[in-house]
Design a protein around this motif. Structure first.
Motif, mmCIF file in Angstrom:
data_model
loop_
_atom_site.group_PDB
_atom_site.id
_atom_site.type_symbol
_atom_site.label_atom_id
_atom_site.label_comp_id
_atom_site.label_asym_id
_atom_site.label_seq_id
_atom_site.Cartn_x
_atom_site.Cartn_y
_atom_site.Cartn_z
ATOM 1 N N LEU A 509 0.840 -1.186 0.000
ATOM 2 C CA LEU A 509 0.000 0.000 0.000
ATOM 3 C C LEU A 509 0.877 1.240 0.000
ATOM 4 O O LEU A 509 1.880 1.318 0.714
ATOM 5 C CB LEU A 509 -0.912 0.017 1.237
ATOM 6 C CG LEU A 509 -1.944 -1.110 1.350
ATOM 7 C CD1 LEU A 509 -2.733 -0.956 2.644
ATOM 8 C CD2 LEU A 509 -2.881 -1.096 0.166
ATOM 9 N N SER A 510 0.485 2.220 -0.814
ATOM 10 C CA SER A 510 1.200 3.487 -0.813
ATOM 11 C C SER A 510 0.890 4.231 0.475
ATOM 12 O O SER A 510 -0.070 3.915 1.184
ATOM 13 C CB SER A 510 0.767 4.322 -2.016
ATOM 14 O OG SER A 510 -0.569 4.758 -1.837
ATOM 15 N N PRO A 511 1.674 5.285 0.835
ATOM 16 C CA PRO A 511 1.365 6.050 2.049
ATOM 17 C C PRO A 511 -0.053 6.600 2.048
ATOM 18 O O PRO A 511 -0.718 6.617 3.074
ATOM 19 C CB PRO A 511 2.409 7.169 2.020
ATOM 20 C CG PRO A 511 3.558 6.584 1.262
ATOM 21 C CD PRO A 511 2.929 5.724 0.217
ATOM 22 N N ALA A 512 -0.517 7.057 0.885
ATOM 23 C CA ALA A 512 -1.880 7.585 0.833
ATOM 24 C C ALA A 512 -2.909 6.487 1.060
ATOM 25 O O ALA A 512 -3.943 6.703 1.683
ATOM 26 C CB ALA A 512 -2.116 8.256 -0.517
ATOM 27 N N GLU A 513 -2.608 5.281 0.567
ATOM 28 C CA GLU A 513 -3.555 4.188 0.732
ATOM 29 C C GLU A 513 -3.573 3.641 2.154
ATOM 30 O O GLU A 513 -4.588 3.144 2.632
ATOM 31 C CB GLU A 513 -3.211 3.051 -0.235
ATOM 32 C CG GLU A 513 -3.521 3.364 -1.684
ATOM 33 C CD GLU A 513 -2.963 2.313 -2.621
ATOM 34 O OE1 GLU A 513 -3.571 2.102 -3.684
ATOM 35 O OE2 GLU A 513 -1.923 1.716 -2.307
ATOM 36 N N SER A 514 -2.449 3.734 2.828
ATOM 37 C CA SER A 514 -2.363 3.109 4.143
ATOM 38 C C SER A 514 -3.323 3.732 5.139
ATOM 39 O O SER A 514 -3.727 3.068 6.099
ATOM 40 C CB SER A 514 -0.928 3.205 4.664
ATOM 41 O OG SER A 514 -0.558 4.570 4.829
ATOM 42 N N VAL A 515 -3.725 4.992 4.929
ATOM 43 C CA VAL A 515 -4.660 5.603 5.866
ATOM 44 C C VAL A 515 -6.054 5.006 5.726
ATOM 45 O O VAL A 515 -6.916 5.219 6.575
ATOM 46 C CB VAL A 515 -4.721 7.138 5.658
ATOM 47 C CG1 VAL A 515 -3.363 7.753 5.851
ATOM 48 C CG2 VAL A 515 -5.271 7.483 4.279
ATOM 49 N N LEU A 516 -6.282 4.257 4.656
ATOM 50 C CA LEU A 516 -7.572 3.593 4.470
ATOM 51 C C LEU A 516 -7.567 2.175 5.018
ATOM 52 O O LEU A 516 -8.544 1.448 4.873
ATOM 53 C CB LEU A 516 -7.933 3.566 2.975
ATOM 54 C CG LEU A 516 -8.204 4.927 2.324
ATOM 55 C CD1 LEU A 516 -8.268 4.779 0.815
ATOM 56 C CD2 LEU A 516 -9.488 5.535 2.852
ATOM 57 N N ALA A 517 -6.448 1.784 5.635
ATOM 58 C CA ALA A 517 -6.352 0.421 6.140
ATOM 59 C C ALA A 517 -7.415 0.133 7.190
ATOM 60 O O ALA A 517 -7.906 -0.995 7.306
ATOM 61 C CB ALA A 517 -4.955 0.174 6.716
ATOM 62 N N GLU A 518 -7.777 1.180 7.998
ATOM 63 C CA GLU A 518 -8.793 0.962 9.022
ATOM 64 C C GLU A 518 -10.128 0.587 8.386
ATOM 65 O O GLU A 518 -10.825 -0.315 8.860
ATOM 66 C CB GLU A 518 -8.941 2.224 9.872
ATOM 67 C CG GLU A 518 -7.701 2.551 10.682
ATOM 68 C CD GLU A 518 -7.773 3.944 11.286
ATOM 69 O OE1 GLU A 518 -8.874 4.533 11.238
ATOM 70 O OE2 GLU A 518 -6.763 4.423 11.799
ATOM 71 N N LEU A 519 -10.478 1.301 7.308
ATOM 72 C CA LEU A 519 -11.727 0.974 6.618
ATOM 73 C C LEU A 519 -11.645 -0.415 5.989
ATOM 74 O O LEU A 519 -12.609 -1.188 6.018
ATOM 75 C CB LEU A 519 -12.040 2.025 5.559
ATOM 76 C CG LEU A 519 -13.279 1.765 4.695
ATOM 77 C CD1 LEU A 519 -14.525 1.590 5.557
ATOM 78 C CD2 LEU A 519 -13.489 2.895 3.688
ATOM 79 N N LEU A 520 -10.482 -0.754 5.432
ATOM 80 C CA LEU A 520 -10.300 -2.083 4.848
ATOM 81 C C LEU A 520 -10.506 -3.163 5.902
ATOM 82 O O LEU A 520 -11.244 -4.134 5.689
ATOM 83 C CB LEU A 520 -8.905 -2.196 4.235
ATOM 84 C CG LEU A 520 -8.487 -3.587 3.727
ATOM 85 C CD1 LEU A 520 -9.435 -4.075 2.643
ATOM 86 C CD2 LEU A 520 -7.053 -3.551 3.215
ATOM 87 N N ASP A 521 -9.873 -3.007 7.050
ATOM 88 C CA ASP A 521 -10.031 -4.008 8.105
ATOM 89 C C ASP A 521 -11.470 -4.064 8.603
ATOM 90 O O ASP A 521 -11.996 -5.146 8.920
ATOM 91 C CB ASP A 521 -9.095 -3.694 9.270
ATOM 92 C CG ASP A 521 -7.668 -4.153 8.998
ATOM 93 O OD1 ASP A 521 -7.501 -5.075 8.178
ATOM 94 O OD2 ASP A 521 -6.735 -3.588 9.572
ATOM 95 N N ALA A 522 -12.125 -2.886 8.667
ATOM 96 C CA ALA A 522 -13.506 -2.874 9.128
ATOM 97 C C ALA A 522 -14.417 -3.643 8.181
ATOM 98 O O ALA A 522 -15.295 -4.397 8.611
ATOM 99 C CB ALA A 522 -13.988 -1.432 9.286
#
Length: 634
Positions: A509-522
């Motif tokens: 994941l790019s740095p910009a994408e990593s902030v969406l990891a919480e939504l991905l895990d949810a």
């Protein structure tokens, strides 16, 4: 007149057959067809059907069958050219001007039909003579009834280099050569093509012999082919001709199916067992033209292949030819016979009922394609599994119809995912263990929440700095945001793609994408929800857990169709987007390694690999741009 097949097809297309017949006969609408009492024989209940879509009429009582031109010649009593002219006037088409060369060719073909009819009569006569004893003995071993032998026109070609020439002495030898009955070899006298063989005529749609197939009878001739067909001639194009179609088409409409087998002896065996709707290609794999001809009779032809490796190869060749032609409602169904058996073997060992049972349980084209490629090689390494996916997607790329292509891509990706990726295991939730952003460690770990709801990790509101980083994305950086929004919009797809999405981690994941990891895990935590997921319910759950959703600004200027569309098109595009999300980082990583290797080795092989990966990356980015309708150039 220069009436080409293409011009005549256009004429038939422009004529409403039900309207034409309705001028003389009272017709009634019956579903997608019309029905009437047959004008060719007396009957009290309608058995005469008219199909405008396929352009033919057929009577199930007397067997009358034809198109608009045949209606005008057989019912209205017009000569062929008068029928064509009258239909052309109805269709506002101009009849082509006379062409002396075309007229000469037509006269030549007429003469060749005479040659073929005479040859057929000679072969039938020879079968009954003294020289045909071995051929009759062979037919007896096959158990074909006398009626089947007569119906299919079995004959015998004497084992002589000149017997046919002598029997057809009224025709010039040049015509026998042009008809494919004699062979010319430089430096030698011409000789009969068929010698010492059991003969079968190959007929055109009107039932006229246009070619022959011969089966060898003398086992000692080990260097001779077992089956021998006529070469292509002015009358015969083996890539367009379907054996027995003139007999099978009426039977197929009555049976509701048409059965394609590998050879003409299989056709005869099925007919002898009461299955009259069988046809066969002629010594080649099923061609595109033959598939189109079959579709005019039945939109789902049933292909029946022998249960050996050659039969499986034939099935795959037919599938490969059919994929680019697929259109809504038109495909192929496949029946694979038991290992080492052909239709005649099944019928003799287990009876016609066993054959009917096999034909009643065909597999779909996508099922056979998946199984054939899955079993083509061991799948014991990641590279082998990746090779399977590449082969499947190569097949999908040949499909012309966009909706069918999207559905095949989704179906095969789903099957590949179930095969290649084990279920993602998550560590159990440890109360009090927190990650750096305040969320519990373990990402998508779960604890029981309210009844019927999976536990979701709490998340802090998205900060202004985070929002600014999201807005500075490149097109690929907006892909994950779009996919997550798409999963919220189509939550039933979460479980389907959980394994693939579960393989994403911070290293891809790019740095910009990593902030969406919480939504991905949810969202992954919702994959095992026992209750059906609806978009509004998912948004409510996420809002209660303070998990922010991406907005249009998060998509890096991309506008994904699956965010506004519905149905198979939307979910198919969403599946393709997930593939891109996973494939693109892997290709970019491989490209970086290949570039580093080339800078070290500087060999032709390293350069070729670097260029291959570069082209693959560009193709993926181009597809991403097309999918997202990017406003700015990539």
């Amino acid at each position: 007149m220069a009436l080409t097949p293409q011009w005549l097809d256009e004429l038939r297309t422009r004529i409403s057959l039900s309207g034409l017949i309705g001028r003389s006969v009272r017709v009634q609408k019956a579903g997608r067809e019309f029905k009437a009492c047959c004008p060719f024989h007396n009957e009290k209940s309608p058995s005469f059907t008219i199909n405008d879509e396929k352009g033919f009429y057929h009577c199930f009582g007397c067997g009358a069958h034809g198109d608009a031109i045949r209606w005008m010649t057989e019912h209205q009593g017009l000569p062929f050219m008068d029928a064509v002219k009258e239909l052309a006037a109805m269709a506002s088409m101009e009849v082509p001007a006379p062409d002396p060369r075309a007229a000469k060719r037509a006269e030549q073909q007429k003469s060749l039909h005479d040659v073929m009819a005479a040859a057929q009569a000679f072969f039938v006569s020879s079968l009954q003579g003294t020289s045909g004893e071995a051929a009759r003995a062979y037919l007896a071993t096959r158990g074909f009834p006398a009626a089947i032998v007569r119906e299919f026109g079995f004959g015998y070609a004497p084992d002589s280099r000149t017997a046919l020439k002598e029997a057809l002495s009224d025709f010039p030898e040049a015509m026998l050569i042009e008809a494919g009955l004699r062979i010319v070899v430089e430096g030698r006298d011409p000789y009969d093509r068929f010698r010492g063989r059991l003969m079968l005529p190959i007929c055109d749609p009107r039932g006229r012999p246009i070619a022959f197939g011969g089966r060898i009878l003398t086992a000692a001739k080990t260097d001779a082919p077992k089956y021998l067909n006529s070469p292509d001639t002015p009358l015969f194009d083996k890539g367009r001709t379907v054996y027995n179609l003139h007999r099978a088409a009426p039977a197929a409409r009555s049976a509701g199916r048409i059965v394609v087998v590998e050879g003409y002896m299989d056709v005869v065996a099925l007919a002898a067992a009461g299955i009259a709707e069988a046809v066969a290609p002629l010594g080649t794999a099923l061609t595109e033209e033959q598939i189109e001809r079959l579709w005019r009779v039945d939109e789902m032809p049933l292909l029946c292949f022998d249960g050996d490796s050659a039969g499986q190869r034939a099935a795959m060749r037919a599938i490969t030819r059919a994929l680019p032609l697929l259109r809504p409602g038109h495909s192929l169904r496949i029946v694979t016979l038991p290992q080492g058996q052909d239709p005649d073997d099944v019928i003799k060992r287990e009876g016609p009922g066993a054959m009917q049972e096999l034909l009643a349980s065909p597999r779909s084209l996508v099922d056979v394609l998946w199984q054939a490629e899955r079993d083509a090689a061991p799948l014991d390494t990641p590279e082998a599994k990746a090779g399977l996916k590449q082969r499947l997607m190569d097949h999908v790329d040949t499909i012309g119809h966009p909706d069918i292509k999207a559905l095949y891509r989704r179906e095969l990706n789903d099957r590949f995912g179930e095969l290649a990726y084990a279920r993602r295991e998550r560590p159990p939730f440890q109360p009090g263990a927190r990650s750096g952003n305040g969320a519990p460690s373990g990402g998508g770990s779960r604890q029981p929440g309210r009844r019927g709801q999976p536990w979701l990790p709490p998340a802090a509101p998205m900060t202004e700095d985070t929002r600014n980083r999201l807005q500075r994305r490149e097109p690929r950086d907006g892909l994950l945001a779009g996919i997550l929004a798409g999963l919220v919009q189509h939550p039933t797809e979460i479980a389907r793609h959980a394994e693939a999405l579960g393989r994403l981690s911070s290293d891809v994941l790019s740095p910009a994408e990593s902030v969406l990891a919480e939504l991905l895990d949810a969202l992954l935590a919702l994959a095992d929800s026992p209750a059906p997921l609806e978009p509004d319910a998912v948004r409510t759950i996420l809002a209660a857990r303070q998990v922010p959703l991406p907005t249009a600004e998060d998509f890096a200027g991309m506008r994904f169709g699956f965010l506004t569309g519905t149905g198979a098109n939307a979910t198919g595009e969403l599946a393709e987007a997930i593939d891109l999300l996973i494939d693109l980082p892997a290709v970019e990583a491989a490209l970086a390694q290949a570039t580093q290797r080339h800078e070290t080795e500087f060999s032709d092989e390293s350069f070729a690999e670097q260029q291959r990966l570069l082209q693959r990356r560009l193709a993926l980015l181009a597809r991403l741009g097309q999918m997202g309708r990017v406003r700015a150039a990539l």
